[in-house]
Design a protein around this motif. Structure first.
Motif, PDB file in Angstrom:
ATOM      1  N   MET A   1       5.888  10.801  -2.706  1.00  0.00           N
ATOM      2  CA  MET A   1       6.622   9.664  -3.257  1.00  0.00           C
ATOM      3  C   MET A   1       6.060   8.377  -2.676  1.00  0.00           C
ATOM      4  O   MET A   1       5.772   8.292  -1.500  1.00  0.00           O
ATOM      5  N   ILE A   2       5.921   7.402  -3.520  1.00  0.00           N
ATOM      6  CA  ILE A   2       5.398   6.106  -3.080  1.00  0.00           C
ATOM      7  C   ILE A   2       6.475   5.375  -2.271  1.00  0.00           C
ATOM      8  O   ILE A   2       7.677   5.573  -2.504  1.00  0.00           O
ATOM      9  N   THR A   3       6.059   4.570  -1.314  1.00  0.00           N
ATOM     10  CA  THR A   3       6.994   3.781  -0.523  1.00  0.00           C
ATOM     11  C   THR A   3       6.616   2.312  -0.636  1.00  0.00           C
ATOM     12  O   THR A   3       5.485   1.972  -0.971  1.00  0.00           O
ATOM     13  N   ILE A   4       7.552   1.470  -0.344  1.00  0.00           N
ATOM     14  CA  ILE A   4       7.313   0.032  -0.372  1.00  0.00           C
ATOM     15  C   ILE A   4       7.171  -0.444   1.073  1.00  0.00           C
ATOM     16  O   ILE A   4       8.106  -0.333   1.863  1.00  0.00           O
ATOM     17  N   SER A   5       6.017  -0.975   1.390  1.00  0.00           N
ATOM     18  CA  SER A   5       5.763  -1.455   2.750  1.00  0.00           C
ATOM     19  C   SER A   5       6.422  -2.814   2.957  1.00  0.00           C
ATOM     20  O   SER A   5       6.862  -3.466   2.003  1.00  0.00           O
ATOM     21  N   GLN A   6       6.452  -3.240   4.198  1.00  0.00           N
ATOM     22  CA  GLN A   6       7.023  -4.555   4.514  1.00  0.00           C
ATOM     23  C   GLN A   6       6.229  -5.670   3.858  1.00  0.00           C
ATOM     24  O   GLN A   6       6.802  -6.663   3.412  1.00  0.00           O
ATOM     25  N   SER A   7       4.906  -5.515   3.767  1.00  0.00           N
ATOM     26  CA  SER A   7       4.091  -6.573   3.167  1.00  0.00           C
ATOM     27  C   SER A   7       4.338  -6.684   1.666  1.00  0.00           C
ATOM     28  O   SER A   7       4.405  -7.793   1.121  1.00  0.00           O
ATOM     29  N   ILE A   8       4.499  -5.549   0.982  1.00  0.00           N
ATOM     30  CA  ILE A   8       4.815  -5.592  -0.451  1.00  0.00           C
ATOM     31  C   ILE A   8       6.211  -6.162  -0.654  1.00  0.00           C
ATOM     32  O   ILE A   8       6.430  -6.999  -1.535  1.00  0.00           O
ATOM     33  N   GLN A   9       7.160  -5.743   0.180  1.00  0.00           N
ATOM     34  CA  GLN A   9       8.521  -6.268   0.078  1.00  0.00           C
ATOM     35  C   GLN A   9       8.527  -7.783   0.301  1.00  0.00           C
ATOM     36  O   GLN A   9       9.186  -8.523  -0.431  1.00  0.00           O
ATOM     37  N   ALA A  10       7.762  -8.257   1.273  1.00  0.00           N
ATOM     38  CA  ALA A  10       7.683  -9.698   1.551  1.00  0.00           C
ATOM     39  C   ALA A  10       7.064 -10.440   0.369  1.00  0.00           C
ATOM     40  O   ALA A  10       7.508 -11.552   0.017  1.00  0.00           O
ATOM     41  N   TYR A  11       6.066  -9.857  -0.262  1.00  0.00           N
ATOM     42  CA  TYR A  11       5.417 -10.467  -1.423  1.00  0.00           C
ATOM     43  C   TYR A  11       6.413 -10.596  -2.578  1.00  0.00           C
ATOM     44  O   TYR A  11       6.505 -11.645  -3.213  1.00  0.00           O
ATOM     45  N   ILE A  12       7.162  -9.523  -2.836  1.00  0.00           N
ATOM     46  CA  ILE A  12       8.172  -9.545  -3.901  1.00  0.00           C
ATOM     47  C   ILE A  12       9.276 -10.545  -3.568  1.00  0.00           C
ATOM     48  O   ILE A  12       9.721 -11.308  -4.430  1.00  0.00           O
ATOM     49  N   ASP A  13       9.713 -10.574  -2.314  1.00  0.00           N
ATOM     50  CA  ASP A  13      10.739 -11.535  -1.893  1.00  0.00           C
ATOM     51  C   ASP A  13      10.271 -12.968  -2.114  1.00  0.00           C
ATOM     52  O   ASP A  13      11.051 -13.829  -2.540  1.00  0.00           O
ATOM     53  N   ALA A  14       8.986 -13.243  -1.831  1.00  0.00           N
ATOM     54  CA  ALA A  14       8.435 -14.585  -2.035  1.00  0.00           C
ATOM     55  C   ALA A  14       8.421 -14.939  -3.524  1.00  0.00           C
ATOM     56  O   ALA A  14       8.706 -16.092  -3.900  1.00  0.00           O
ATOM     57  N   MET A  15       8.117 -13.957  -4.381  1.00  0.00           N
ATOM     58  CA  MET A  15       8.156 -14.193  -5.827  1.00  0.00           C
ATOM     59  C   MET A  15       9.570 -14.560  -6.267  1.00  0.00           C
ATOM     60  O   MET A  15       9.769 -15.500  -7.047  1.00  0.00           O
ATOM     61  N   VAL A  16      10.544 -13.839  -5.750  1.00  0.00           N
ATOM     62  CA  VAL A  16      11.944 -14.108  -6.098  1.00  0.00           C
ATOM     63  C   VAL A  16      12.343 -15.509  -5.632  1.00  0.00           C
ATOM     64  O   VAL A  16      13.004 -16.253  -6.368  1.00  0.00           O
TER      65      VAL A  16
END
Length: 161
Positions: A1-16
């Motif tokens: 199963m794929i996981t969401i890393s902190q860097s991807i989460q931070a990137y998505i948070d910045a988009m939001v």
């Protein structure tokens, strides 16, 4: 199963946050409602941008009965004038008579609601311009994460041999 890393989460948070900053702000309700919902599957993930329903109409606009904004949405009937009451008070719009006396807001609410129905709502375009330029960066970051995970797994297998 794929996981969401902190860097991807931070990137998505910045988009939001970029979407929130670009969103129309009258009461703050729309901006506060914007969030990302990340759906994980076996081999991928999906990012859904969630917000109050009227955010879609603000973003894409609404065609009026006499003015078209190229929106997929159109007014079919006039909104209830009562929904404008809080907005009129917040904006400090106070109708006055010839002698300067305050008048009822009911006529003003009707006139504004009728104008919105006729002219529609101009698109604010605050979602796509804040997502589209960042999709390639998100894809690259995801590819890096997948590659790093693959290399890490291969190294573990090599050590176990």
């Amino acid at each position: 199963m794929i996981t969401i890393s902190q860097s991807i989460q931070a990137y998505i948070d910045a988009m939001v946050e970029d979407i929130k900053a670009a969103a129309p702000n009258s009461s703050g309700e729309l901006r506060n409602s914007i969030q990302a919902d990340i759906v994980l599957t076996e081999n991928s993930y999906e990012v859904n941008i969630l917000m109050k329903e009227y955010g879609e109409y603000q973003d894409k606009g609404v065609n009026g009965t006499q003015v078209s904004w190229g929106s997929p949405y159109s007014f079919r009937k006039m909104m209830p004038p009562s929904v404008l009451d809080k907005w009129i008070v917040k904006k400090g719009i106070a109708p006055r008579g010839k002698n300067g006396e305050f008048l009822s807001r009911s006529g003003l609410k009707f006139a504004i609601a009728r104008s919105i129905m006729i002219k529609g709502i101009k698109p604010k375009n605050f979602i796509e311009p804040n997502i589209d330029p960042k999709l390639e960066g998100l894809a690259n970051l995801t590819a890096e994460e997948i590659w790093d995970n693959f290399v890490e797994e291969q190294n573990k297998k090599d050590k176990n041999k």
